[in-house]
Structure formats: C-alpha cells, structure tokens
Design a protein around this motif. Sequence first.
Motif, short mmCIF file in Angstrom:
data_model
loop_
_atom_site.label_atom_id
_atom_site.label_comp_id
_atom_site.label_asym_id
_atom_site.label_seq_id
_atom_site.Cartn_x
_atom_site.Cartn_y
_atom_site.Cartn_z
N PRO A 176 0.83 -1.21 0.00
CA PRO A 176 0.00 0.00 0.00
C PRO A 176 0.86 1.26 0.00
O PRO A 176 1.97 1.27 0.54
CB PRO A 176 -0.82 -0.12 1.29
CG PRO A 176 -0.03 -1.04 2.17
CD PRO A 176 0.70 -1.98 1.25
N ASP A 177 0.35 2.31 -0.60
CA ASP A 177 1.09 3.58 -0.69
C ASP A 177 0.77 4.43 0.53
O ASP A 177 0.02 5.41 0.46
CB ASP A 177 0.69 4.31 -1.99
CG ASP A 177 1.45 5.62 -2.16
OD1 ASP A 177 2.60 5.71 -1.69
OD2 ASP A 177 0.87 6.55 -2.76
N ILE A 178 1.33 4.03 1.65
CA ILE A 178 1.12 4.74 2.92
C ILE A 178 2.45 4.82 3.66
O ILE A 178 3.37 4.04 3.37
CB ILE A 178 0.06 4.03 3.80
CG1 ILE A 178 0.43 2.56 4.01
CG2 ILE A 178 -1.32 4.16 3.18
CD1 ILE A 178 -0.52 1.81 4.93
N PRO A 179 2.58 5.71 4.64
CA PRO A 179 3.82 5.80 5.41
C PRO A 179 4.10 4.49 6.16
O PRO A 179 3.19 3.74 6.50
CB PRO A 179 3.55 6.94 6.41
CG PRO A 179 2.46 7.75 5.78
CD PRO A 179 1.62 6.77 5.02
N MET A 180 5.38 4.24 6.41
CA MET A 180 5.81 3.01 7.07
C MET A 180 5.05 2.74 8.36
O MET A 180 4.63 1.61 8.64
CB MET A 180 7.31 3.09 7.37
CG MET A 180 7.87 1.89 8.10
SD MET A 180 8.31 0.55 6.99
CE MET A 180 9.85 1.17 6.34
N GLU A 181 4.83 3.78 9.16
CA GLU A 181 4.22 3.58 10.48
C GLU A 181 2.75 3.15 10.40
O GLU A 181 2.19 2.65 11.38
CB GLU A 181 4.33 4.84 11.34
CG GLU A 181 3.66 6.09 10.78
CD GLU A 181 4.57 6.92 9.88
OE1 GLU A 181 4.24 8.10 9.66
OE2 GLU A 181 5.60 6.38 9.40
N LEU A 182 2.13 3.31 9.23
CA LEU A 182 0.73 2.91 9.08
C LEU A 182 0.57 1.49 8.54
O LEU A 182 -0.54 0.94 8.56
CB LEU A 182 0.00 3.90 8.16
CG LEU A 182 -0.13 5.33 8.67
CD1 LEU A 182 -0.93 6.18 7.67
CD2 LEU A 182 -0.79 5.36 10.04
N ILE A 183 1.66 0.90 8.05
CA ILE A 183 1.58 -0.47 7.54
C ILE A 183 1.45 -1.43 8.72
O ILE A 183 2.30 -1.45 9.62
CB ILE A 183 2.79 -0.82 6.67
CG1 ILE A 183 2.80 0.06 5.41
CG2 ILE A 183 2.77 -2.30 6.28
CD1 ILE A 183 3.99 -0.16 4.50
#
Length: 262
Positions: A176-183
């Motif tokens: 997913p194209d999200i910041p690392m902390e949201l994965i």
Amino acid sequence: MAAAKKTKLPTILITNDDGITSPGIRNLVEAVKGLGKIVVVAPDKPQSGMGHAITIGQPLRMSKSDLFEGVEAWHTSGTPVDCVKLAVDKILHGKPDLCLSGINHGANHSINVIYSGTMSAAMEACIESIPSIGFSLMSYNYEADFAPARHYVRQIVESLLKKKMDKHLLLNVNIPDIPMELIKGVKVCRQAYAKYEEDFKQRKDPHGKNYYWLTGAFVNFDKGKDTDVWALENNYISVVPVIFDLTNYPLKAQLEKTWKIK
C-alpha cells in the motif's frame, strides 16, 4: 587449520515492465543490494499491460547499461517475458537463484495479475523453474515514496534466501502507498475476484475519424477478508502465492464423471 568454506552468493535476476529507467526498478536494486550477485535485464521502454507477450517475427536488440553503479545491467527492445528469456539464454547462460520483478508503479492485485507485465516476467521465470516474486507499489506517482517498499522487499527476500525455495515458487506482493508507520504487517492472501468495469470512450481525431480510449472503474465483487484487495484496503501488504497451471480441477473431475460424449 582448514580454511573457512566460502558461501557462494545467490544470483538475483531483476526485471520489470515500467522500463529500465523507472524509479521502481532502481529502488528494487537498492533494496536487495548485498544479498547476492545482481543482474538487471529490463525493457528499454515502458511495457505495462503486456501480459505474457513475447516478440515473434522481428529482431530483439540488447545493450549494456550503466544506470546501476556496481551492477551488471542490460536493456532490451523486448517485452518483460523476453527479458527473462534473454537473461537466462544469453546473459547468465543458466538459471539465476531468484528472479525479482518490479517494483511496479500501480496495483497488480486481483485480476490485474492476468494483464501485468511485471507478474508475467516473474511467471516466466517460475515456468523456467526459477523461484520468483513480483513487487508492486499502489501508486502511479513518479515521485512515490518507495522507502516502505524497499524495507519490506528486503525482509521478504532475506527470509526466502535463508532456506531452500521451491523451484516453482511464485509470489505476487502488493504494497500500500502509505507511510511506514501505518503499515500493519504482511498478510498471505488469496486473489480477490475484482476487476475493471470497462468502457471505451469514442472520440474523433483531427481528421474526423473515430478512435477509442479505454476507461473504467475498479469494482470488487469479493467481500472476503482473506483477499489481497481487503488486505491492501486495510493497510496490510498482500502476498498471494500464484501458479501457472490454469486447470480448473473441480470442473475437470465433474466433467470426467458427467460427460458422455463419444
């Protein structure tokens, strides 16, 4: 005292369908540097949506590239599948230990796996008994942040290299194209039944002749929580094990029992 035995580094073939100059392949090379001998063989121009196409009836050309410092690299005039075939036959003169394809710009989940040049390159390697993985980032932005993708690509590849891999291993990995902390992590999934509801827009060219432009909207018909689409919508990296055997075995068994054609 006997000299310590040197461990032979695995050979890692890297290819893609966005072309050798794409940010995705550069980030894939960076992600796995140091894990083996890396050889890049990629198309000289974008080849998205080529599926498993191969070049027949016209010559293939191949030239060395200096785009990747310290890494042997070649660009070809062919499709992603051509790149794998050329790599095995003309560059490596044998099979690499692992083939990595990507990192693709945009989704290759659900039905996209059928059309994807990224996944077809990985599948061609798998057909040739080379363990392979296709990686995709859920962003079409040329300036996309590949840092989370690099982190997880390395973790996945390191994990696989630690043990003997099945020669027909083929994984479809979407990030997913999200910041690392949201994965939230990695989920092993099945392929969702989801596809584009397509429409061809009819337009006129400057000469007044009709031409058609493919458009459409992505529709998910699968509400299961074990699918790649669900995982990505819920901030997980999806990993789908893929096979190239397209036989419908339940239908085969049914037809063998019920068909009476003579």
